[in-house]
Scaffold this motif. Structure first.
Motif, PDB file in Angstrom:
ATOM      1  N   THR A  11       0.804  -1.229   0.000  1.00 31.93           N
ATOM      2  CA  THR A  11       0.000   0.000   0.000  1.00 31.93           C
ATOM      3  C   THR A  11       0.831   1.271   0.000  1.00 31.93           C
ATOM      4  N   THR A  12       2.085   1.198   0.385  1.00 28.01           N
ATOM      5  CA  THR A  12       2.928   2.398   0.404  1.00 28.01           C
ATOM      6  C   THR A  12       3.709   2.580  -0.897  1.00 28.01           C
ATOM      7  N   ILE A  13       3.541   1.660  -1.824  1.00 29.05           N
ATOM      8  CA  ILE A  13       4.255   1.701  -3.106  1.00 29.05           C
ATOM      9  C   ILE A  13       3.251   2.043  -4.201  1.00 29.05           C
ATOM     10  N   PRO A  14       3.555   2.994  -5.074  1.00 34.48           N
ATOM     11  CA  PRO A  14       2.639   3.249  -6.198  1.00 34.48           C
ATOM     12  C   PRO A  14       2.454   1.961  -7.004  1.00 34.48           C
ATOM     13  N   CYS A  15       1.210   1.559  -7.194  1.00 27.43           N
ATOM     14  CA  CYS A  15       0.908   0.315  -7.902  1.00 27.43           C
ATOM     15  C   CYS A  15      -0.111   0.556  -9.002  1.00 27.43           C
ATOM     16  N   GLN A  16      -0.069  -0.314  -9.961  1.00 26.36           N
ATOM     17  CA  GLN A  16      -1.015  -0.307 -11.066  1.00 26.36           C
ATOM     18  C   GLN A  16      -1.510  -1.743 -11.232  1.00 26.36           C
ATOM     19  N   VAL A  17      -2.816  -1.902 -11.338  1.00 27.51           N
ATOM     20  CA  VAL A  17      -3.397  -3.210 -11.606  1.00 27.51           C
ATOM     21  C   VAL A  17      -3.846  -3.205 -13.059  1.00 27.51           C
ATOM     22  N   ILE A  18      -3.178  -4.021 -13.855  1.00 30.39           N
ATOM     23  CA  ILE A  18      -3.561  -4.178 -15.260  1.00 30.39           C
ATOM     24  C   ILE A  18      -4.320  -5.490 -15.342  1.00 30.39           C
ATOM     25  N   PHE A  19      -5.585  -5.399 -15.725  1.00 38.46           N
ATOM     26  CA  PHE A  19      -6.449  -6.571 -15.707  1.00 38.46           C
ATOM     27  C   PHE A  19      -6.916  -6.893 -17.117  1.00 38.46           C
ATOM     28  N   SER A  20      -6.692  -8.135 -17.513  1.00 38.40           N
ATOM     29  CA  SER A  20      -7.133  -8.625 -18.819  1.00 38.40           C
ATOM     30  C   SER A  20      -8.615  -8.972 -18.719  1.00 38.40           C
ATOM     31  N   MET A  21      -9.453  -8.198 -19.351  1.00 33.14           N
ATOM     32  CA  MET A  21     -10.894  -8.375 -19.189  1.00 33.14           C
ATOM     33  C   MET A  21     -11.437  -9.615 -19.907  1.00 33.14           C
ATOM     34  N   ALA A  22     -10.632 -10.228 -20.767  1.00 36.55           N
ATOM     35  CA  ALA A  22     -11.038 -11.477 -21.421  1.00 36.55           C
ATOM     36  C   ALA A  22     -10.096 -12.613 -21.022  1.00 36.55           C
ATOM     37  N   ASP A  23      -9.546 -12.528 -19.813  1.00 37.32           N
ATOM     38  CA  ASP A  23      -8.613 -13.547 -19.312  1.00 37.32           C
ATOM     39  C   ASP A  23      -9.282 -14.914 -19.346  1.00 37.32           C
TER      40      ASP A  23
ATOM     41  N   LEU B  67     -13.924  -7.302  -9.271  1.00 42.06           N
ATOM     42  CA  LEU B  67     -12.685  -7.901  -8.779  1.00 42.06           C
ATOM     43  C   LEU B  67     -11.515  -6.939  -8.928  1.00 42.06           C
ATOM     44  N   VAL B  68     -11.378  -6.297 -10.073  1.00 42.75           N
ATOM     45  CA  VAL B  68     -10.245  -5.383 -10.259  1.00 42.75           C
ATOM     46  C   VAL B  68     -10.360  -4.193  -9.304  1.00 42.75           C
ATOM     47  N   ALA B  69     -11.572  -3.729  -9.035  1.00 43.96           N
ATOM     48  CA  ALA B  69     -11.769  -2.636  -8.078  1.00 43.96           C
ATOM     49  C   ALA B  69     -11.359  -3.082  -6.675  1.00 43.96           C
ATOM     50  N   ARG B  70     -11.716  -4.303  -6.293  1.00 40.45           N
ATOM     51  CA  ARG B  70     -11.345  -4.842  -4.980  1.00 40.45           C
ATOM     52  C   ARG B  70      -9.829  -4.994  -4.862  1.00 40.45           C
ATOM     53  N   LEU B  71      -9.183  -5.455  -5.931  1.00 37.94           N
ATOM     54  CA  LEU B  71      -7.720  -5.586  -5.914  1.00 37.94           C
ATOM     55  C   LEU B  71      -7.062  -4.225  -5.747  1.00 37.94           C
ATOM     56  N   CYS B  72      -7.568  -3.229  -6.447  1.00 37.25           N
ATOM     57  CA  CYS B  72      -7.003  -1.882  -6.332  1.00 37.25           C
ATOM     58  C   CYS B  72      -7.142  -1.346  -4.909  1.00 37.25           C
ATOM     59  N   ARG B  73      -8.298  -1.562  -4.288  1.00 34.09           N
ATOM     60  CA  ARG B  73      -8.486  -1.123  -2.899  1.00 34.09           C
ATOM     61  C   ARG B  73      -7.521  -1.829  -1.954  1.00 34.09           C
ATOM     62  N   ALA B  74      -7.355  -3.144  -2.151  1.00 38.75           N
ATOM     63  CA  ALA B  74      -6.455  -3.922  -1.283  1.00 38.75           C
ATOM     64  C   ALA B  74      -5.017  -3.437  -1.401  1.00 38.75           C
ATOM     65  N   LEU B  75      -4.679  -2.862  -2.545  1.00 42.17           N
ATOM     66  CA  LEU B  75      -3.330  -2.346  -2.779  1.00 42.17           C
ATOM     67  C   LEU B  75      -3.207  -0.870  -2.405  1.00 42.17           C
ATOM     68  N   GLY B  76      -4.204  -0.337  -1.702  1.00 45.33           N
ATOM     69  CA  GLY B  76      -4.142   1.058  -1.281  1.00 45.33           C
ATOM     70  C   GLY B  76      -4.533   2.023  -2.376  1.00 45.33           C
ATOM     71  N   ASP B  77      -5.603   1.722  -3.069  1.00 44.51           N
ATOM     72  CA  ASP B  77      -6.104   2.564  -4.168  1.00 44.51           C
ATOM     73  C   ASP B  77      -5.128   2.625  -5.339  1.00 44.51           C
ATOM     74  N   ALA B  78      -4.683   1.463  -5.757  1.00 47.75           N
ATOM     75  CA  ALA B  78      -3.814   1.348  -6.928  1.00 47.75           C
ATOM     76  C   ALA B  78      -4.552   1.831  -8.179  1.00 47.75           C
ATOM     77  N   GLU B  79      -3.782   2.246  -9.149  1.00 44.77           N
ATOM     78  CA  GLU B  79      -4.365   2.658 -10.430  1.00 44.77           C
ATOM     79  C   GLU B  79      -4.928   1.430 -11.149  1.00 44.77           C
ATOM     80  N   LYS B  80      -6.099   1.591 -11.712  1.00 44.44           N
ATOM     81  CA  LYS B  80      -6.785   0.496 -12.405  1.00 44.44           C
ATOM     82  C   LYS B  80      -6.662   0.682 -13.910  1.00 44.44           C
ATOM     83  N   VAL B  81      -6.248  -0.382 -14.605  1.00 49.64           N
ATOM     84  CA  VAL B  81      -6.225  -0.400 -16.061  1.00 49.64           C
ATOM     85  C   VAL B  81      -6.941  -1.671 -16.496  1.00 49.64           C
ATOM     86  N   GLU B  82      -8.042  -1.493 -17.186  1.00 50.76           N
ATOM     87  CA  GLU B  82      -8.789  -2.641 -17.706  1.00 50.76           C
ATOM     88  C   GLU B  82      -8.501  -2.748 -19.194  1.00 50.76           C
TER      89      GLU B  82
END
Length: 138
Positions: free
Chosen positions: A63-75, A87-102
């Motif tokens: 959570t203290t590190i800038p993070c980005q969640v890149i999620f493959s929407m057709a995984d 799920l990607v929104a939940r992952l971003c929250r768990a990482l301290g409001d990481a940036e979301k890329v779908e």
């Protein structure tokens, strides 16, 4: 298959290969199979069946590190019943409001959307990466 992997691990055979039916696309050891597929296995980091608290427990150290969640929407490895946007929104929250890329239509490895994924990563690093003397962009 999880029960078989568990038994093999208990017998000291965790480094042995699982039967082909466990993953017809690639050989996998009992330990690796269990780690990925068992509930709360060592590598069960992003599963939709983990609670928000469990996700925070597994990912919260970042959570203290800038993070980005890149999620493959057709995984192809994410079951159809999983709400991927949730799920990607939940992952971003768990990482301290990481940036979301779908990445729409992106497969698991993003091999069909490489340019889009790399562009998102480079933009993120330029924006949120190192600042000052170790900044490779200056």
């Amino acid at each position: 298959m999880i029960d078989l992997a568990s038994s093999m691990i208990k017998e000291g055979r965790g480094s042995e290969l699982m039967p082909n039916e466990a993953d017809p696309s690639a050989p996998i050891t009992a330990y690796r199979y269990h780690s990925l597929c068992a509930y709360m296995g060592d590598d069960d980091m992003f599963s939709s069946d983990l609670s928000d608290d469990q996700l925070k427990q597994r990912l919260g150290h970042m959570t203290t590190i800038p993070c980005q969640v890149i999620f493959s929407m057709a995984d192809e490895y994410v079951p159809e019943y999983v709400d991927k946007k949730s799920l990607v929104a939940r992952l971003c929250r768990a990482l301290g409001d990481a940036e979301k890329v779908e990445i729409e239509y992106g497969n698991h490895s993003l091999s069909n959307r490489v340019e889009e994924a790399v562009r998102a990563m480079v933009d993120f690093v330029k924006r949120d990466g190192p600042k000052g003397w170790d900044d490779p962009w200056n």
